[in-house]
Scaffold this active site. Structure first.
Site, PDB file in Angstrom:
ATOM      1  N   ARG A   1      15.842  -0.701  -4.496  1.00 29.26           N
ATOM      2  CA  ARG A   1      14.532  -1.191  -4.950  1.00 29.26           C
ATOM      3  C   ARG A   1      14.539  -1.442  -6.454  1.00 29.26           C
ATOM      4  O   ARG A   1      15.173  -0.717  -7.218  1.00 29.26           O
ATOM      5  CB  ARG A   1      13.435  -0.150  -4.633  1.00 29.26           C
ATOM      6  CG  ARG A   1      13.381   0.293  -3.185  1.00 29.26           C
ATOM      7  CD  ARG A   1      12.949  -0.818  -2.252  1.00 29.26           C
ATOM      8  NE  ARG A   1      11.620  -1.318  -2.588  1.00 29.26           N
ATOM      9  CZ  ARG A   1      10.494  -0.784  -2.144  1.00 29.26           C
ATOM     10  NH1 ARG A   1      10.527   0.258  -1.338  1.00 29.26           N
ATOM     11  NH2 ARG A   1       9.328  -1.284  -2.491  1.00 29.26           N
TER      12      ARG A   1
ATOM     13  N   PRO B   1       0.811  -1.229   0.000  1.00 25.27           N
ATOM     14  CA  PRO B   1       0.000   0.000   0.000  1.00 25.27           C
ATOM     15  C   PRO B   1       0.846   1.282   0.000  1.00 25.27           C
ATOM     16  O   PRO B   1       1.763   1.420   0.792  1.00 25.27           O
ATOM     17  CB  PRO B   1      -0.816  -0.105   1.291  1.00 25.27           C
ATOM     18  CG  PRO B   1      -0.857  -1.566   1.589  1.00 25.27           C
ATOM     19  CD  PRO B   1       0.457  -2.110   1.105  1.00 25.27           C
ATOM     20  N   GLU B   2       0.543   2.168  -0.925  1.00 30.51           N
ATOM     21  CA  GLU B   2       1.168   3.488  -0.985  1.00 30.51           C
ATOM     22  C   GLU B   2       0.069   4.534  -0.756  1.00 30.51           C
ATOM     23  O   GLU B   2      -1.084   4.181  -0.519  1.00 30.51           O
ATOM     24  CB  GLU B   2       1.841   3.698  -2.345  1.00 30.51           C
ATOM     25  CG  GLU B   2       2.952   2.684  -2.635  1.00 30.51           C
ATOM     26  CD  GLU B   2       3.754   3.026  -3.886  1.00 30.51           C
ATOM     27  OE1 GLU B   2       3.861   4.208  -4.222  1.00 30.51           O
ATOM     28  OE2 GLU B   2       4.262   2.091  -4.520  1.00 30.51           O
TER      29      GLU B   2
ATOM     30  N   LYS C   1       1.474   7.253   4.325  1.00 30.10           N
ATOM     31  CA  LYS C   1       0.890   5.916   4.310  1.00 30.10           C
ATOM     32  C   LYS C   1       0.180   5.579   5.617  1.00 30.10           C
ATOM     33  O   LYS C   1      -0.157   4.428   5.852  1.00 30.10           O
ATOM     34  CB  LYS C   1       1.987   4.886   4.033  1.00 30.10           C
ATOM     35  CG  LYS C   1       2.730   5.102   2.709  1.00 30.10           C
ATOM     36  CD  LYS C   1       3.828   4.056   2.550  1.00 30.10           C
ATOM     37  CE  LYS C   1       4.775   4.453   1.428  1.00 30.10           C
ATOM     38  NZ  LYS C   1       5.918   3.515   1.328  1.00 30.10           N
TER      39      LYS C   1
END
Ligand SMILES: [Zn+2]
Length: 269
Positions: free
Chosen positions: A258, A2-3, A59
């Protein structure tokens, strides 16, 4: 994972379901989920309170639980939710079967319940006196969709390193994660490894407009990649895919630790 747009949708869901409902009891037994962000006891502090307001920062989602009546001597508390990798909400009507992996359950007086479901247990739920306390303790940067946000350059310039790593740094800017950082840089035509310090004014402007547009569009389209514009990177994160902007080939690399997708043809250093 979730962002910001996902959490914005969780907030919408919370407002549609739990807002205005009074808590009768809380089941919160997973010490990892309810003991990591704070030590206060949800099961003893929340019963009798009513969810009256919500807000989001990056977030994190905050839900205000007010005491009954006009008890002026009892302050509101806020339940803070962080969705980790796999957290989400489920709302159940009375008697409906419970899904697995429910880590926290808020039972309401009318028999409905709100479940914080989180298979991988990276999600967190805790009680705080006010959101600002947690935002300060976590040193969260500004939220790019908040009313007081004064622009990306003001928030990020002066930071050292690759622009993508800075977009991901929650103490610089709260809410952007890996997928949306790639998307925003793709749309702004900026290489993910470009040094933030080297970006000219014009590019900061382009980046800010892309960020604002991407986040708002993702929320409007309910973070469903199938509904995203065809010129976006998000639905085609794949090495060698055709860039919908310039027909270059999408490349994969590692930036800020990432996995990063970008188009080397139109995202110049
Ligand atoms: Zn391209």
């Amino acid at each position: 994972m979730p962002e910001l747009p996902d959490v914005a949708l969780f907030r919408q869901f919370f407002r549609r379901t739990a807002l205005g409902r009074t808590i009768s009891s809380v089941e919160a037994r997973d010490p990892l989920v309810v003991g990591s962000l704070g030590r206060r006891n949800l099961a003893t502090e929340l019963p009798g309170r009513t969810f009256r307001a919500s807000r989001r920062h990056g977030k994190y989602l905050f839900a205000r639980a007010d005491p009954p009546g006009n008890a002026r001597n009892r302050r509101p508390v806020w339940v803070v939710f962080h969705f980790g990798m796999t957290g989400s909400f489920v709302f159940l009507q009375p008697g409906a079967p419970r899904p697995s992996h429910a880590r926290v359950v808020f039972f309401f007086r009318d028999g409905c319940s709100l479940l914080f479901v989180c298979p991988r247990r990276f999600g967190r739920v805790a009680l705080v006196d006010r959101p600002e306390g947690l935002i300060g303790a976590k040193r969260l940067g500004p939220d790019p969709l908040s009313r007081g946000f004064r622009g990306l350059r003001r928030a990020l310039s002066g930071r050292r390193g690759a622009i993508k790593a800075i977009l991901l740094d929650q103490t610089a800017l709260a809410g952007v994660g890996n997928l949306y950082a790639d998307e925003v840089l793709f749309q702004a035509g900026i290489h993910p490894r470009a040094a933030a310090a080297s970006l000219e004014q014009k590019r900061w402007g382009r980046l800010w407009r892309a960020l604002d547009r991407v986040l708002r569009t993702a929320i409007e389209r309910e973070v469903d990649a199938k509904g995203f514009p065809r010129a976006w990177l998000l639905p085609l994160r794949e090495e060698g895919a055709r860039c919908p902007r310039c027909a270059g080939r999408i490349a994969r690399g590692l930036v800020g630790g990432r996995t990063t997708y970008f188009c080397p043809r139109h995202q110049k250093m």
